[in-house]
Design a protein around this motif. Structure first.
Motif, PDB file in Angstrom:
ATOM      1  N   TYR A  29      -2.022  14.427   5.415  1.00 26.99           N
ATOM      2  CA  TYR A  29      -3.292  13.873   4.890  1.00 26.99           C
ATOM      3  C   TYR A  29      -4.260  15.197   4.729  1.00 26.99           C
ATOM      4  O   TYR A  29      -4.919  15.274   3.571  1.00 26.99           O
ATOM      5  CB  TYR A  29      -3.772  12.610   5.418  1.00 26.99           C
ATOM      6  N   ASP A  41      -5.280   1.354   8.321  1.00 27.53           N
ATOM      7  CA  ASP A  41      -3.753   1.114   8.182  1.00 27.53           C
ATOM      8  C   ASP A  41      -3.152   2.157   9.290  1.00 27.53           C
ATOM      9  O   ASP A  41      -2.191   1.719   9.802  1.00 27.53           O
ATOM     10  CB  ASP A  41      -3.212   1.569   6.689  1.00 27.53           C
ATOM     11  N   PRO A  61      -7.623   9.445   5.705  1.00 26.88           N
ATOM     12  CA  PRO A  61      -7.870   8.520   6.637  1.00 26.88           C
ATOM     13  C   PRO A  61      -7.532   8.558   8.094  1.00 26.88           C
ATOM     14  O   PRO A  61      -7.737   7.578   9.040  1.00 26.88           O
ATOM     15  CB  PRO A  61      -6.381   7.707   6.031  1.00 26.88           C
ATOM     16  N   ALA A 109      -3.021   5.480  -0.894  1.00 32.15           N
ATOM     17  CA  ALA A 109      -3.753   4.419  -0.838  1.00 32.15           C
ATOM     18  C   ALA A 109      -4.345   4.088   0.536  1.00 32.15           C
ATOM     19  O   ALA A 109      -5.061   3.196   0.822  1.00 32.15           O
ATOM     20  CB  ALA A 109      -3.555   3.258  -1.554  1.00 32.15           C
ATOM     21  N   ALA A 110      -3.436   4.693   1.498  1.00 34.34           N
ATOM     22  CA  ALA A 110      -3.658   4.295   3.025  1.00 34.34           C
ATOM     23  C   ALA A 110      -5.067   4.559   3.594  1.00 34.34           C
ATOM     24  O   ALA A 110      -5.868   5.556   3.242  1.00 34.34           O
ATOM     25  CB  ALA A 110      -2.731   4.973   3.963  1.00 34.34           C
ATOM     26  N   GLN A 111      -5.872   3.515   4.420  1.00 30.48           N
ATOM     27  CA  GLN A 111      -7.120   3.538   4.953  1.00 30.48           C
ATOM     28  C   GLN A 111      -6.970   4.053   6.390  1.00 30.48           C
ATOM     29  O   GLN A 111      -5.847   4.056   7.016  1.00 30.48           O
ATOM     30  CB  GLN A 111      -7.936   2.406   4.547  1.00 30.48           C
ATOM     31  N   ARG A 112      -8.024   3.930   6.879  1.00 30.49           N
ATOM     32  CA  ARG A 112      -7.992   4.465   8.341  1.00 30.49           C
ATOM     33  C   ARG A 112      -7.584   3.118   9.375  1.00 30.49           C
ATOM     34  O   ARG A 112      -6.767   3.419  10.090  1.00 30.49           O
ATOM     35  CB  ARG A 112      -9.724   4.676   8.819  1.00 30.49           C
ATOM     36  N   GLU A 126     -10.617  11.238   0.744  1.00 29.02           N
ATOM     37  CA  GLU A 126     -10.950  11.229   2.261  1.00 29.02           C
ATOM     38  C   GLU A 126      -9.661  10.830   2.754  1.00 29.02           C
ATOM     39  O   GLU A 126      -8.602  10.399   2.632  1.00 29.02           O
ATOM     40  CB  GLU A 126     -11.918   9.718   2.230  1.00 29.02           C
ATOM     41  N   THR A 149       0.777  -1.191  -0.120  1.00 30.61           N
ATOM     42  CA  THR A 149       0.132  -0.092  -0.099  1.00 30.61           C
ATOM     43  C   THR A 149       0.806   1.141  -0.103  1.00 30.61           C
ATOM     44  O   THR A 149       1.973   1.221   0.684  1.00 30.61           O
ATOM     45  CB  THR A 149      -0.935  -0.004   1.364  1.00 30.61           C
ATOM     46  N   ILE A 201      -6.286  13.063  -2.645  1.00 37.67           N
ATOM     47  CA  ILE A 201      -7.228  11.997  -1.964  1.00 37.67           C
ATOM     48  C   ILE A 201      -8.549  12.462  -1.820  1.00 37.67           C
ATOM     49  O   ILE A 201      -8.802  13.862  -1.817  1.00 37.67           O
ATOM     50  CB  ILE A 201      -6.534  11.483  -0.666  1.00 37.67           C
TER      51      ILE A 201
END
Length: 320
Positions: free
Chosen positions: A107, A78, A120, A73-76, A118, A69, A116
Motif C-alpha cells: 500500500y 478490512d 489502510p 478499495a480496502a480499508q483499515r 489513504e 472488495t 489510493i
C-alpha cells in the motif's frame, strides 16, 4: 518479466494433492504483477522475497472477495479483520506481523503510484510478539560442560579457565576474548571489563574461577605464548583467541558432555543470569553484573525462571 507468483503451490494437508487456486479479479491480479515488477526493477528485491510478498497479498485479496472488495478499495477495518482471522485460524503473531509487513509495502507503493489516497495500513499496529526467552541449560549441564575439557593439556586447561570465567562472571564473548592480563586482579578477586558502549564495570570472581585462571596463567599460558603479549587467553599459535574459535570450542565440548541444547558463549551468559535469579539474587545486582543499561533487559530472566518452575510443576506434580 515473468509472473513471479506463478511458482507458488498449494497442497492439501492430508492427501498432498494439488488444489486449484481461487481466481483473482483481473484488476487485482494485474495490480499484483505491477507491484512485483516494481519491487524487482526499482527495489532490487530477490525473486524469493517477491514471491513471499505475492503469496501474502494474494491471501488478502482472496479474503476481500467475500465482501466484494478489491485491493484498492480496502480499508483499515478490512486489514484488521484479515489479521484477526489469520490469528484465530492458528497463525502465530510472527506470521501475522509478516503479513502486515507485506501489506504495508504494497500500500505504500500504491500511495506513491497515486492509486489510493489513504494507506489502510497506516494506523495498524504490529501484533505483539513478545521477546523470545533465551535458551538456558541446567546447572547439572553446566557442570558437565565445565568438566568436558582435558585440563591436563594446555588447550584443555585454557578452555576450562575460559568456561569457568564465562559462566562464573556472565561475560559477553567479546569481553572474554578481549581480556588482558592487567584487567584481572587475582589478589582482590575482581575483573575490570569494558562492555557495550565502552562502559566499564567491575565484576567479582568466585574462588573457583580464580583457581582455574591462576592455574592457566602459571601452566598453560606460558606454553602457548610465542611473543610478548598482554592478551589473557591465547590460541595454539600464541595469538588472541577469536570469538569464532571459542564458539567452535564450546560447541565441541558441549557435544562431548552430551548436551543436546545448541551451545554458544551467550547460552552460558544466560545460564549465569538465570541461575542467579533462581537462587534469589537481587535483580539489580544481576543487572550490574551483566552490564545492562536498563533493568527491563534483565527482567527477562525472571520470566525464564518462571517458565522453569512451570515446567517442573507440569512434569512432577500430580495436578500438573
Amino acid at each position: 518479466m515473468g509472473k513471479p507468483y506463478a511458482n507458488a503451490k498449494s497442497t492439501g494437508a492430508r492427501d498432498r494433492r494439488r488444489v486449484k487456486k481461487p481466481e483473482l479479479p483481473a484488476q487485482d491480479a494485474d495490480l499484483l504483477l505491477r507491484f512485483a515488477d516494481s519491487q524487482l526493477v526499482e527495489q532490487g528485491l530477490s525473486t524469493h522475497t517477491i514471491n513471499a510478498y505475492g503469496s501474502d497479498l494474494r491471501f488478502f485479496a482472496i479474503a476481500l472477495q467475500s465482501s466484494d472488495t478489491g485491493l484498492l478499495a480496502a480499508q483499515r477495518a478490512d486489514v484488521m479483520a484479515f489479521l484477526s482471522s489469520r490469528i484465530s485460524d492458528g497463525s502465530s503473531a510472527r506470521s501475522a506481523a509478516r503479513l502486515l509487513s507485506a501489506l504495508r509495502r504494497f500500500y505504500a507503493w500504491c500511495l506513491r503510484e497515486k492509486l489510493i489516497v489513504e494507506n489502510p495500513t497506516a494506523l495498524v499496529s504490529s501484533p505483539g510478539m513478545g521477546r523470545p526467552l533465551p535458551k538456558v541449560i541446567t546447572e547439572s549441564e553446566v557442570q558437565a560442560l565445565l568438566q568436558a575439557p582435558l585440563a591436563s593439556e594446555d588447550l584443555g586447561l585454557r578452555d576450562r579457565a575460559m568456561l569457568e570465567l564465562l559462566y562464573g562472571c556472565g561475560l559477553r564473548v567479546s569481553e572474554l576474548v578481549g581480556l588482558t592480563v592487567d584487567q584481572v586482579n587475582l589478589n582482590q578477586g575482581v575483573m575490570r571489563v569494558w562492555g557495550k558502549g565502552s562502559k566499564e564495570r567491575l565484576i567479582p570472581m568466585g574462588d573457583v574461577s580464580i583457581d582455574w585462571i591462576t592455574r592457566y596463567m602459571s601452566v598453560a599460558r606460558p606454553s602457548l605464548m610465542r611473543d610478548s603479549t598482554d592478551v589473557l587467553f591465547l590460541s595454539n599459535r600464541g595469538a588472541a583467541m577469536t570469538r569464532q574459535a571459542f564458539w567452535y570450542r564450546i560447541r565441541a565440548h558441549g557435544i562431548s558432555a552430551g548436551i543436546r541444547t545448541p551451545l554458544s558463549p551467550h547460552v552460558l551468559r544466560h545460564a549465569f543470569a538465570t541461575h542467579l535469579v533462581n537462587h534469589d539474587a537481587d535483580l539489580r545486582v544481576v543487572q550490574l553484573l551483566l552490564g545492562h543499561s536498563n533493568l527491563s533487559t534483565t527482567q527477562i530472566y525472571t520470566h525464564v525462571a518462571s517458565e522453569r518452575l512451570k515446567s517442573l510443576h507440569r512434569a512432577h506434580h500430580p495436578r500438573g
